[in-house]
Scaffold this motif. Structure first.
Motif, PDB file in Angstrom:
ATOM      1  N   GLN A  32       0.841  -1.184   0.000  1.00 44.70           N
ATOM      2  CA  GLN A  32       0.000   0.000   0.000  1.00 44.70           C
ATOM      3  C   GLN A  32       0.886   1.248   0.000  1.00 44.70           C
ATOM      4  O   GLN A  32       1.717   1.426   0.865  1.00 44.70           O
ATOM      5  CB  GLN A  32      -0.919   0.023   1.225  1.00 44.70           C
ATOM      6  CG  GLN A  32      -1.676  -1.257   1.484  1.00 44.70           C
ATOM      7  CD  GLN A  32      -2.465  -1.752   0.277  1.00 44.70           C
ATOM      8  OE1 GLN A  32      -2.951  -0.961  -0.498  1.00 44.70           O
ATOM      9  NE2 GLN A  32      -2.557  -3.054   0.129  1.00 44.70           N
ATOM     10  N   ILE A  38      -4.790   6.358  -5.271  1.00 39.93           N
ATOM     11  CA  ILE A  38      -4.099   5.357  -6.068  1.00 39.93           C
ATOM     12  C   ILE A  38      -4.754   5.354  -7.443  1.00 39.93           C
ATOM     13  O   ILE A  38      -5.953   5.123  -7.572  1.00 39.93           O
ATOM     14  CB  ILE A  38      -4.218   3.960  -5.427  1.00 39.93           C
ATOM     15  CG1 ILE A  38      -3.677   3.989  -4.000  1.00 39.93           C
ATOM     16  CG2 ILE A  38      -3.468   2.936  -6.263  1.00 39.93           C
ATOM     17  CD1 ILE A  38      -4.021   2.756  -3.200  1.00 39.93           C
ATOM     18  N   TRP A  39      -3.957   5.624  -8.482  1.00 42.08           N
ATOM     19  CA  TRP A  39      -4.466   5.674  -9.849  1.00 42.08           C
ATOM     20  C   TRP A  39      -4.134   4.376 -10.559  1.00 42.08           C
ATOM     21  O   TRP A  39      -3.009   3.886 -10.481  1.00 42.08           O
ATOM     22  CB  TRP A  39      -3.860   6.846 -10.603  1.00 42.08           C
ATOM     23  CG  TRP A  39      -4.293   8.175 -10.066  1.00 42.08           C
ATOM     24  CD1 TRP A  39      -3.607   8.960  -9.193  1.00 42.08           C
ATOM     25  CD2 TRP A  39      -5.516   8.856 -10.334  1.00 42.08           C
ATOM     26  NE1 TRP A  39      -4.332  10.098  -8.906  1.00 42.08           N
ATOM     27  CE2 TRP A  39      -5.505  10.051  -9.600  1.00 42.08           C
ATOM     28  CE3 TRP A  39      -6.618   8.565 -11.136  1.00 42.08           C
ATOM     29  CZ2 TRP A  39      -6.545  10.963  -9.641  1.00 42.08           C
ATOM     30  CZ3 TRP A  39      -7.658   9.482 -11.175  1.00 42.08           C
ATOM     31  CH2 TRP A  39      -7.615  10.660 -10.434  1.00 42.08           C
ATOM     32  N   VAL A  40      -5.101   3.816 -11.272  1.00 41.12           N
ATOM     33  CA  VAL A  40      -4.900   2.625 -12.097  1.00 41.12           C
ATOM     34  C   VAL A  40      -5.466   2.911 -13.479  1.00 41.12           C
ATOM     35  O   VAL A  40      -6.256   3.836 -13.665  1.00 41.12           O
ATOM     36  CB  VAL A  40      -5.582   1.380 -11.487  1.00 41.12           C
ATOM     37  CG1 VAL A  40      -4.928   0.983 -10.180  1.00 41.12           C
ATOM     38  CG2 VAL A  40      -7.059   1.595 -11.295  1.00 41.12           C
ATOM     39  N   ALA A  46      -7.146  -2.239 -12.130  1.00 37.11           N
ATOM     40  CA  ALA A  46      -7.719  -2.445 -10.800  1.00 37.11           C
ATOM     41  C   ALA A  46      -7.670  -3.914 -10.407  1.00 37.11           C
ATOM     42  O   ALA A  46      -7.376  -4.258  -9.260  1.00 37.11           O
ATOM     43  CB  ALA A  46      -9.152  -1.936 -10.766  1.00 37.11           C
ATOM     44  N   TYR A  49      -4.084  -4.905  -9.407  1.00 34.94           N
ATOM     45  CA  TYR A  49      -3.453  -4.221  -8.273  1.00 34.94           C
ATOM     46  C   TYR A  49      -3.429  -5.147  -7.054  1.00 34.94           C
ATOM     47  O   TYR A  49      -4.452  -5.696  -6.656  1.00 34.94           O
ATOM     48  CB  TYR A  49      -4.217  -2.937  -7.930  1.00 34.94           C
ATOM     49  CG  TYR A  49      -3.480  -2.074  -6.947  1.00 34.94           C
ATOM     50  CD1 TYR A  49      -2.486  -1.225  -7.359  1.00 34.94           C
ATOM     51  CD2 TYR A  49      -3.774  -2.140  -5.591  1.00 34.94           C
ATOM     52  CE1 TYR A  49      -1.806  -0.432  -6.459  1.00 34.94           C
ATOM     53  CE2 TYR A  49      -3.089  -1.363  -4.679  1.00 34.94           C
ATOM     54  CZ  TYR A  49      -2.100  -0.513  -5.116  1.00 34.94           C
ATOM     55  OH  TYR A  49      -1.418   0.247  -4.224  1.00 34.94           O
ATOM     56  N   VAL A  57      -8.773  -1.241  -0.503  1.00 35.66           N
ATOM     57  CA  VAL A  57      -8.205  -0.033  -1.107  1.00 35.66           C
ATOM     58  C   VAL A  57      -9.219   0.556  -2.081  1.00 35.66           C
ATOM     59  O   VAL A  57     -10.053  -0.146  -2.648  1.00 35.66           O
ATOM     60  CB  VAL A  57      -6.877  -0.318  -1.852  1.00 35.66           C
ATOM     61  CG1 VAL A  57      -5.774  -0.686  -0.908  1.00 35.66           C
ATOM     62  CG2 VAL A  57      -7.048  -1.366  -2.912  1.00 35.66           C
ATOM     63  N   LEU A  59      -9.347   2.548  -5.580  1.00 34.88           N
ATOM     64  CA  LEU A  59      -8.519   2.776  -6.758  1.00 34.88           C
ATOM     65  C   LEU A  59      -9.277   3.685  -7.722  1.00 34.88           C
ATOM     66  O   LEU A  59     -10.447   3.438  -8.027  1.00 34.88           O
ATOM     67  CB  LEU A  59      -8.200   1.438  -7.439  1.00 34.88           C
ATOM     68  CG  LEU A  59      -7.610   0.356  -6.554  1.00 34.88           C
ATOM     69  CD1 LEU A  59      -7.612  -0.979  -7.265  1.00 34.88           C
ATOM     70  CD2 LEU A  59      -6.210   0.730  -6.128  1.00 34.88           C
ATOM     71  N   ASP A  61      -9.737   5.372 -11.465  1.00 30.50           N
ATOM     72  CA  ASP A  61      -9.447   5.095 -12.871  1.00 30.50           C
ATOM     73  C   ASP A  61      -8.895   6.356 -13.527  1.00 30.50           C
ATOM     74  O   ASP A  61      -9.511   7.413 -13.460  1.00 30.50           O
ATOM     75  CB  ASP A  61     -10.726   4.640 -13.572  1.00 30.50           C
ATOM     76  CG  ASP A  61     -10.472   4.057 -14.947  1.00 30.50           C
ATOM     77  OD1 ASP A  61      -9.324   4.135 -15.428  1.00 30.50           O
ATOM     78  OD2 ASP A  61     -11.414   3.522 -15.534  1.00 30.50           O
ATOM     79  N   PHE A  67     -14.350   4.861  -9.994  1.00 33.92           N
ATOM     80  CA  PHE A  67     -13.379   4.343  -9.045  1.00 33.92           C
ATOM     81  C   PHE A  67     -13.791   2.933  -8.655  1.00 33.92           C
ATOM     82  O   PHE A  67     -14.921   2.497  -8.886  1.00 33.92           O
ATOM     83  CB  PHE A  67     -13.228   5.262  -7.825  1.00 33.92           C
ATOM     84  CG  PHE A  67     -14.468   5.383  -6.984  1.00 33.92           C
ATOM     85  CD1 PHE A  67     -14.667   4.561  -5.885  1.00 33.92           C
ATOM     86  CD2 PHE A  67     -15.428   6.334  -7.276  1.00 33.92           C
ATOM     87  CE1 PHE A  67     -15.798   4.680  -5.109  1.00 33.92           C
ATOM     88  CE2 PHE A  67     -16.567   6.465  -6.507  1.00 33.92           C
ATOM     89  CZ  PHE A  67     -16.752   5.634  -5.417  1.00 33.92           C
ATOM     90  N   LYS A  70     -11.446  -2.427  -3.991  1.00 38.63           N
ATOM     91  CA  LYS A  70     -10.927  -3.787  -4.044  1.00 38.63           C
ATOM     92  C   LYS A  70     -10.565  -4.201  -2.627  1.00 38.63           C
ATOM     93  O   LYS A  70      -9.912  -3.458  -1.901  1.00 38.63           O
ATOM     94  CB  LYS A  70      -9.701  -3.858  -4.958  1.00 38.63           C
ATOM     95  CG  LYS A  70      -9.207  -5.263  -5.167  1.00 38.63           C
ATOM     96  CD  LYS A  70      -8.121  -5.327  -6.212  1.00 38.63           C
ATOM     97  CE  LYS A  70      -7.720  -6.777  -6.429  1.00 38.63           C
ATOM     98  NZ  LYS A  70      -6.669  -6.892  -7.419  1.00 38.63           N
TER      99      LYS A  70
END
Length: 144
Positions: A32, A38-40, A46, A49, A57, A59, A61, A67, A70
């Motif tokens: 973490q 946190i960008w994916v 996602a 990750y 978490v 995440l 987009d 978003f 997860k």
């Protein structure tokens, strides 16, 4: 000639002990990040990750306005990925008043009005202007 005395180890004994000392333990970096966001890239990012056991978490987009949440259970098995679309809240939007535009004129009408004001007015002749009084005054004021 030198004899080996166990109470006084030789330099070879010290180098033997140093060569076979256990290696230092390596601790992996935490999964973490310290950043709160946190960008994916998309849903594939996602899903890929990594999440620690019994953690959750959020995440974001980077390709779309959505978003993901997860999470994993205690044994590290991922739970179903939750996908959310986000929009701006109405509290943050400024209410724009609706203006009735029927009372306004168009640009063409405005330009015509401006051009008519720029042109010199047409002088109308007054019949009284050409008539002279008996005393010779043209404007109707008595002479003194």
């Amino acid at each position: 000639m030198a004899f080996y005395n166990p109470t006084y180890p030789t330099s070879n004994y010290n180098s033997y002990q140093a060569a076979y000392s256990p290696p230092p333990t390596f601790s992996p970096p935490p999964l973490q990040p310290d950043s709160p966001i946190i960008w994916v890239q998309g849903i594939a990012g996602a899903k890929a990750y990594p999440v620690q056991n019994n953690k959750m978490v959020v995440l974001f987009d980077s390709e779309d306005k959505r978003f993901f949440i997860k999470s994993t259970d205690a044994s590290g098995i991922p739970q179903p990925l939750r996908v959310f679309d986000y929009t701006e809240s109405s509290e943050n939007k400024q209410d724009v008043p609706i203006i009735d535009t029927s009372a306004f004129i168009t640009r063409e009408e405005f330009n015509e009005a401006i051009n008519s004001l720029k042109q010199p007015p047409v002088k109308q002749q007054n019949n009284n202007d050409n008539i002279q009084r008996k005393d010779g005054n043209k404007h109707g004021k008595p002479s003194v």
